[in-house]
Motif scaffolding. Structure first.
Motif: not given
Length: 712
Positions: A428-436, A492-495, A513-518
Motif C-alpha cells: 500500500y505504498n504510493q505509485h505513479d498513476s501513469h505506470e498503472l 496511435g503512433q508517435f513519429k 501507443y495506447f496513452s500519451v503523457s502530456v
C-alpha cells in the motif's frame, strides 16, 4: 529494496565466484574414462548415457506453520508487543566506552563489523543520516570536522515531541536520504562509543524475492466477537503470519486458541475467513486501519457465525481469485446516477482509484467490459498476457460500479489482482498513476489479443515515401501481431525522426501507443492577473483586477471586464495608455503575450467599435509634456521641477544624456527636443485628453493651439 539471496539465485547471479575445489571430486567417478572410451557419434553418445530411472517424483513439502501459530501446551507464547513494528525500540542507550583516539582507528574498527547486506528476518538499526554524515566527515577528515555528539535520531520520528514516543517513523522516510541502516554489530559499536537514541529497530522481510525494510508496518484494529465495540489498535509488521497474529490475539484476550478463529472484518462485516496460518498479512491483502475479528465458540462448542463470508455483504469476484480478492460495497443504496460511485482508499491507493474512475468514465472502453462480448476474445494462451485475469478483473469492477448496488465500493479484489500480476504494485505504498494505466491498458490488450500465433515481421523503411504511406505500413505491420479491442479504440503512433550528423541520412519510424503523457502546467503559468482601468458611459472611471489566460487574444481582457461590470463585450475597446492618454489601441486579436505587466491597460465603452477596429498605419505619441514628465517627474505643466533643493536639478552632464529614442514607425523630426526648451522650460498647452466626456471639437481646438505653439 535490495535483492535477497533467493532473488540472486533465480537470476543466476551470485555474490561470489564458484571455483572447483577438492569437493568436486565427489561428483566424478574415481576412475575417469579414457579418451578411447568417449563416444564419437550421436548413436554412440546415446548408448554411452546411463540408463534413466523408471520414474522421477518431485515432492513439494507443504509450508510449515511457524511456532506459535497453533494452540497447545508446547506452543511458544506470542504477544502483540512481539509483533509490533517497533519491537526492540527504546528511548535511550548509554555509552559504555570511549572511541579510539585516532579517527583512522575508529573507522577501521567500524568497517570491520559493518555489513551492508540485507537479509530477510534480521533486525537492523536506523541512524539519522544527519548524524551519520557528521560522523563520517569526522573520521575521514578529523582535522577539518569535529567529533559528533550523542547519536540523535529524533528527526526520524513521527512524534518527536511526545512524552512517550511511539517510535513510528514519519511518512516518506527513505534509506540514504533520511536514515542509514546498520547491522547489530555496527550499531553496538557506535552506540558504545557515543550513546544516544531513540533506538529504532526494523526487521527486513522477503518482498517477492527482494529484501526490504518494513519501516511503517500496517495498522490493524483487533476485536473479539464477545465484545465487538471494544478493540485494540496495533501496528504490526507486514511479514506477520496469520498464525502468529491469532496466537497474539488469543494471548491478549485470554482466549484458548482451539476455541477461536480469525476473520478479516473489513468494513464491519465478515469479509474472509483467515484459516491458513502460514500466510502473511500481505498475502491476505489486509489494508491499513481495518478490523480483524477473533470469533469465539459458544458454550455449546459451535461457531457463532457460519464459515462463509457475511451474506449481507455485496461483492464481486472473477472466480479465479479466492475470498481475499473480492470487491466490496461499503455503502448503499445505489448511486443517483449510473457510475456515480466512490472508491474507498485502501491506504495510499489514490493512484489506483483515480485511474479506475477515469477508465470507468470513458464510454468506449467501459462499454466493452459491461457486456459479455469481450469473453469470446480472451486469449488465455498468450505468453505476454495474464490468462484473461486483467480483463475479467476489470470487467467485474465495472459491473459493480455500474450495477447500482452501492454508492461506495472498496476495490480490494482489483488491488490484489494488479499486485499479484505486477509485484511493483503490491502493498500500500504510493505509485505513479501513469505506470498503472500503462500496465492496465497493456494487460487488457494482451488478454484480448486476437492473434493466437504471432508471425515474424520485417522492419519498415521509409525510403523517401510520404508520411501517410509509411505510417500506414507501420500500423499494418503492428496489427499482424497485435489486434485487439484496445488497438481498435485507443491506439496511435508517435513519429520519430533521426538525422545522421555525418551523412545526413534521415530515418523515420512510427511507434504505437495506447496513452500519451502530456505535462500539466501550473496555474501560475497558465493565468495572469492584470490591473485595468475602465471608462464606462454614465459612470466614473473604475479600477479593476481581472484574471486572463497567459496565452490567447486580448479579447479575454474585454470579456473579463464585461463579466465584472455587466456591459456587453461588443461595446468595449482596449487601449494602452500613458498617464491618462491613449498610447495605442490594442486589437482584439492582439496576443496577450505582447502585453506586459508594466503596461497601463484601459478599457473604454463606446457606441460603435467599428472605427477603432480599422488597421492603423501610425502610432499616436504622448503629448510633449509627457516627455518632461517621464524625465523630470512633472506631469501637469511640462516644465522642470522648481524644487528648492538645487541637487534635484539636472546637471550639465545629465542634460547631455537625455537623448530620446525614436518610436518605431514615427517620424524622427517629431521627437526632437530643443536645447532651449530644456534650459528654460518652454510653456506648453495643457495635456490632450481622450476622455469620453470631452467633446471632439474642444479636443480639436486644443490640438490646433498646441501645434501653433510648437511652431512658434
Amino acid at each position: 529494496p535490495r535483492e535477497s539471496s533467493l532473488g540472486a539465485a533465480r537470476k543466476g547471479s551470485f555474490p561470489f565466484a564458484m571455483q572447483p575445489d577438492e569437493a568436486d571430486a565427489a561428483f566424478h567417478d574415481a576412475e575417469a574414462a579414457s579418451d578411447a572410451d568417449q563416444p564419437s557419434t550421436v548413436a554412440d553418445f546415446d548408448a554411452f548415457l546411463p540408463t534413466a530411472p523408471s520414474s522421477t517424483e518431485l515432492t513439494v513439502a507443504a509450508p510449515v506453520p511457524p511456532t506459535g501459530s497453533e494452540g497447545g501446551k508446547d506452543a511458544k507464547t506470542v504477544t502483540l508487543d512481539d509483533l509490533a513494528i517497533t519491537a526492540g525500540c527504546k528511548a535511550e542507550e548509554a555509552a559504555t566506552g570511549t572511541p579510539p583516539d585516532e579517527a583512522e582507528e575508529e573507522l577501521t574498527q567500524f568497517e570491520a563489523v559493518f555489513d551492508n547486506r540485507l537479509e530477510p528476518g534480521k533486525s537492523y538499526f536506523l541512524v539519522s543520516v544527519r548524524w551519520y554524515r557528521q560522523w563520517k566527515a569526522f573520521v575521514n577528515a578529523p582535522t577539518v570536522h569535529a567529533r559528533p555528539g550523542r547519536v540523535d535520531n529524533e528527526d526520524l520520528l513521527d512524534d518527536p515531541e511526545s512524552a512517550e514516543p511511539s517510535f513510528l517513523l514519519h511518512a516518506g522516510v527513505r534509506e540514504n536520504s533520511h536514515f542509514q541502516a546498520l547491522n547489530s554489530e555496527a550499531w553496538d559499536l557506535l552506540v558504545s562509543w557515543y550513546g544516544g537514541g531513540p533506538v529504532l529497530v526494523r526487521k527486513a522481510y522477503d518482498d517477492r524475492g527482494f529484501a526490504n525494510y518494513d519501516l511503517r508496518g500496517v495498522k490493524l484494529v483487533l476485536k473479539r466477537s464477545s465484545n465487538i465495540p471494544q478493540g485494540v489498535t496495533v501496528v504490526i509488521s507486514k511479514a506477520t503470519t496469520i498464525g502468529d497474529l491469532k496466537a497474539a490475539m488469543c494471548h491478549h484476550f485470554e482466549v484458548d486458541g482451539d476455541m477461536c478463529r480469525v476473520w478479516d472484518y473489513y468494513g464491519g462485516k465478515r469479509y474472509a475467513l483467515l484459516a491458513r496460518s502460514y500466510e502473511t498479512v500481505m498475502d491476505v491483502n489486509l489494508t491499513e486501519g481495518q478490523e480483524i475479528m477473533l470469533e469465539e465458540k459458544t458454550e455449546q462448542g459451535t461457531w457463532l457465525w457460519p464459515s462463509t463470508p457475511d451474506s449481507g455483504m455485496t461483492s464481486s469476484s472473477t472466480g479465479y481469485y479466492e475470498q481475499q480478492a473480492i470487491n466490496v460495497v461499503l455503502e448503499g443504496p445505489g448511486p443517483s446516477s449510473p457510475g456515480l460511485v466512490g472508491l474507498s482508499n485502501l491506504g495510499n491507493t489514490c493512484f489506483m482509484n483515480s485511474i479506475i474512475q477515469c477508465c470507468s468514465a470513458w464510454a468506449p472502453l467501459r462499454d466493452v467490459f459491461l457486456s459479455d462480448a469481450f469473453r469470446a476474445e480472451i486469449n488465455r494462451s498468450n505468453p505476454l498476457g495474464h490468462e484473461g485475469k486483467v480483463a475479467e478483473g476489470f470487467a467485474a469492477l465495472m459491473s459493480m460500479i455500474y450495477g447500482g448496488t452501492g454508492r461506495k465500493i472498496a476495490p480490494r479484489g482489483f488491488k490484489k489482482m494488479i499486485g499479484d500480476l505486477c509485484p511493483q504494485f503490491q502493498g500500500y505504498n504510493q505509485h505513479d498513476s501513469h505506470e498503472l494505466l500503462n500496465f492496465l491498458l497493456d494487460g487488457l490488450h494482451e488478454d484480448l489479443n486476437r492473434i493466437m500465433n504471432k508471425p515474424y515481421t520485417d522492419g519498415v523503411e521509409a525510403k523517401g515515401r510520404a508520411d501517410a504511406v509509411v505510417a500506414q505500413e507501420f500500423f499494418d505491420t503492428f496489427k499482424l501481431r497485435n489486434d485487439s479491442v484496445l488497438v481498435d479504440r485507443c491506439s496511435g503512433q508517435f513519429k520519430s525522426t533521426v538525422v545522421c550528423p555525418t551523412c545526413g541520412f534521415v530515418s523515420r519510424t512510427f511507434d504505437p501507443y495506447f496513452s500519451v503523457s502530456v505535462p500539466l502546467a501550473k496555474a501560475a503559468a497558465t493565468e495572469k492577473t492584470m490591473s485595468v482601468k475602465a471608462f464606462l458611459q454614465g459612470s466614473r472611471p473604475r479600477s479593476l483586477t481581472v484574471v486572463v489566460p497567459s496565452v490567447g487574444p486580448a479579447l479575454h481582457i474585454l470579456a473579463a471586464v464585461s463579466r465584472q461590470v455587466g456591459v456587453p463585450v461588443g461595446s468595449l475597446i482596449c487601449a494602452e495608455t500613458h498617464y491618462g492618454s491613449i498610447y495605442k489601441l490594442i486589437p482584439r486579436a492582439c496576443p496577450l503575450e505582447d502585453i506586459h505587466s508594466h503596461d497601463e491597460i484601459t478599457v473604454y465603452q463606446v457606441d460603435d467599435v467599428a472605427p477603432f477596429e480599422a488597421e492603423l498605419d501610425w502610432m499616436p505619441l504622448p503629448p510633449p509634456e509627457e516627455w518632461y514628465a517621464n524625465l523630470f517627474g512633472n506631469r501637469t505643466t511640462g516644465q522642470l521641477d522648481s524644487s528648492d533643493d538645487e541637487g534635484d536639478a539636472p546637471t550639465d552632464t545629465e542634460e547631455e544624456d537625455l537623448e530620446m529614442t525614436p518610436v518605431s514607425g514615427a517620424p524622427e523630426d517629431g521627437l526632437e527636443t530643443k536645447q532651449s526648451d530644456l534650459e528654460v522650460g518652454t510653456k506648453t498647452s495643457p495635456r490632450v485628453s481622450m476622455d469620453a466626456d470631452e467633446p471632439g471639437e474642444q479636443q480639436g481646438e486644443k490640438k490646433a493651439a498646441e501645434e501653433e505653439e510648437e511652431e512658434e
